[in-house]
Design a protein around this motif. Sequence first.
Motif, PDB file in Angstrom:
ATOM      1  N   MET A 124      -7.398   0.262   4.193  1.00  0.00           N
ATOM      2  CA  MET A 124      -6.599  -0.877   3.691  1.00  0.00           C
ATOM      3  C   MET A 124      -6.690  -0.148   1.758  1.00  0.00           C
ATOM      4  O   MET A 124      -5.914  -1.402   1.665  1.00  0.00           O
ATOM      5  N   THR A 125      -7.307   0.286   1.919  1.00  0.00           N
ATOM      6  CA  THR A 125      -7.409   0.989   0.638  1.00  0.00           C
ATOM      7  C   THR A 125      -6.417   2.392   0.733  1.00  0.00           C
ATOM      8  O   THR A 125      -6.424   2.704  -0.528  1.00  0.00           O
ATOM      9  N   SER A 126      -6.355   2.762   1.798  1.00  0.00           N
ATOM     10  CA  SER A 126      -5.013   3.883   1.301  1.00  0.00           C
ATOM     11  C   SER A 126      -3.776   3.955   2.456  1.00  0.00           C
ATOM     12  O   SER A 126      -3.001   4.929   2.324  1.00  0.00           O
ATOM     13  N   LYS A 127      -4.009   2.567   2.405  1.00  0.00           N
ATOM     14  CA  LYS A 127      -2.370   2.795   3.521  1.00  0.00           C
ATOM     15  C   LYS A 127      -1.197   2.484   2.757  1.00  0.00           C
ATOM     16  O   LYS A 127      -1.320   2.895   1.609  1.00  0.00           O
ATOM     17  N   PRO A 128       0.246   3.533   3.369  1.00  0.00           N
ATOM     18  CA  PRO A 128       1.266   3.334   2.445  1.00  0.00           C
ATOM     19  C   PRO A 128       1.399   1.591   1.575  1.00  0.00           C
ATOM     20  O   PRO A 128       1.401   0.787   2.669  1.00  0.00           O
ATOM     21  N   ASP A 129       2.176   0.938   1.211  1.00  0.00           N
ATOM     22  CA  ASP A 129       2.339   0.712   0.088  1.00  0.00           C
ATOM     23  C   ASP A 129       3.515  -0.084   0.655  1.00  0.00           C
ATOM     24  O   ASP A 129       3.453  -1.666   0.606  1.00  0.00           O
ATOM     25  N   GLY A 130       4.502  -0.463   1.739  1.00  0.00           N
ATOM     26  CA  GLY A 130       5.093  -0.665   1.848  1.00  0.00           C
ATOM     27  C   GLY A 130       4.820  -1.910   3.679  1.00  0.00           C
ATOM     28  O   GLY A 130       4.978  -2.076   4.046  1.00  0.00           O
ATOM     29  N   LEU A 131       3.636  -1.201   3.752  1.00  0.00           N
ATOM     30  CA  LEU A 131       3.439  -1.749   5.652  1.00  0.00           C
ATOM     31  C   LEU A 131       2.428  -3.129   4.988  1.00  0.00           C
ATOM     32  O   LEU A 131       1.636  -2.671   4.334  1.00  0.00           O
ATOM     33  N   GLU A 132       1.779  -3.860   5.869  1.00  0.00           N
ATOM     34  CA  GLU A 132       1.742  -5.202   5.888  1.00  0.00           C
ATOM     35  C   GLU A 132       0.726  -5.256   6.898  1.00  0.00           C
ATOM     36  O   GLU A 132       1.399  -4.760   8.328  1.00  0.00           O
ATOM     37  N   VAL A 133      -0.573  -5.206   6.261  1.00  0.00           N
ATOM     38  CA  VAL A 133      -1.624  -5.291   8.066  1.00  0.00           C
ATOM     39  C   VAL A 133      -2.611  -6.781   8.101  1.00  0.00           C
ATOM     40  O   VAL A 133      -3.436  -7.254   6.450  1.00  0.00           O
ATOM     41  N   TYR A 134      -1.883  -7.480   8.443  1.00  0.00           N
ATOM     42  CA  TYR A 134      -3.068  -9.237   8.864  1.00  0.00           C
ATOM     43  C   TYR A 134      -3.220  -8.869   9.674  1.00  0.00           C
ATOM     44  O   TYR A 134      -3.294  -8.402  11.271  1.00  0.00           O
ATOM     45  N   GLU A 135      -5.198  -9.983   9.873  1.00  0.00           N
ATOM     46  CA  GLU A 135      -6.428  -9.701  10.699  1.00  0.00           C
ATOM     47  C   GLU A 135      -5.021 -11.248  11.690  1.00  0.00           C
ATOM     48  O   GLU A 135      -5.158 -11.360  11.062  1.00  0.00           O
ATOM     49  N   SER A 136      -5.595 -10.751  13.639  1.00  0.00           N
ATOM     50  CA  SER A 136      -4.823 -12.004  13.301  1.00  0.00           C
ATOM     51  C   SER A 136      -6.007 -11.855  14.230  1.00  0.00           C
ATOM     52  O   SER A 136      -7.194 -11.373  14.527  1.00  0.00           O
TER      53      SER A 136
END
Length: 233
Positions: free
Chosen positions: A123-135
Amino acid sequence: MKIAGIDSCPLGWIVIHHDSKDFGFEAVKSIGHLMELHPDLQRFFIDIPIGLSSENYTRTIESKLRKELGSRSSTIFTPACRKAVYAADYDEAREINKQVLGQSISIQSYNISKKIKEIDRFMTSKPDGLEVYESHPEICFKYLNDSKVIQTKKSTKKGFLERFHLLQKQDPQLKLLYQDIIETFPKSKVKPDDILDAMALCVSNLKRNSSGLNFIQDRQHTDDKGIFVKVAY
């Protein structure tokens, strides 16, 4: 838009992805490897806690999730605090969690700490354009099922088929996709339940392309790293 649903499995992670027209799958040892294979991935739902407790922040979203599932609330577990997730062993993790949150952690919670840590770092290094959500799969199944909680356990044949039929109603492609996955990977690497859960997350993610994302949010919106604590469905 390329989206995905991701669930933990013995091999690492089972990923169901969808581009503008078709579903596909990967089983990868790490999320980093997934991004190497699919650098164009734009959004994924993942069944792992994102945003962790610390001395200055206590994650409370689990209470909301349990209320959402009622009698099926046992599928929700409380993750360890961040320091405990990074502990060297179970005994150390228990002691740290007691110090920070005033309670021990279950072996179930500790056993998934390695993967929680992987995503916490990502989460601290992911690409800026990538959305990551807990589900959470059971929350997703609820809202795929006209807001009705599925009462059966997916570890039973009846529970598995009930969920699988629900997914096939969303898209008939998923039946063949499931067959492809079980023919590609043995159960020791990817379990049927893992596939089902990743499919639920992917389908829920895909449905939100047109209607917008839905979230269950923590009382405090971000943890002490500034990571949003919310569950997408």
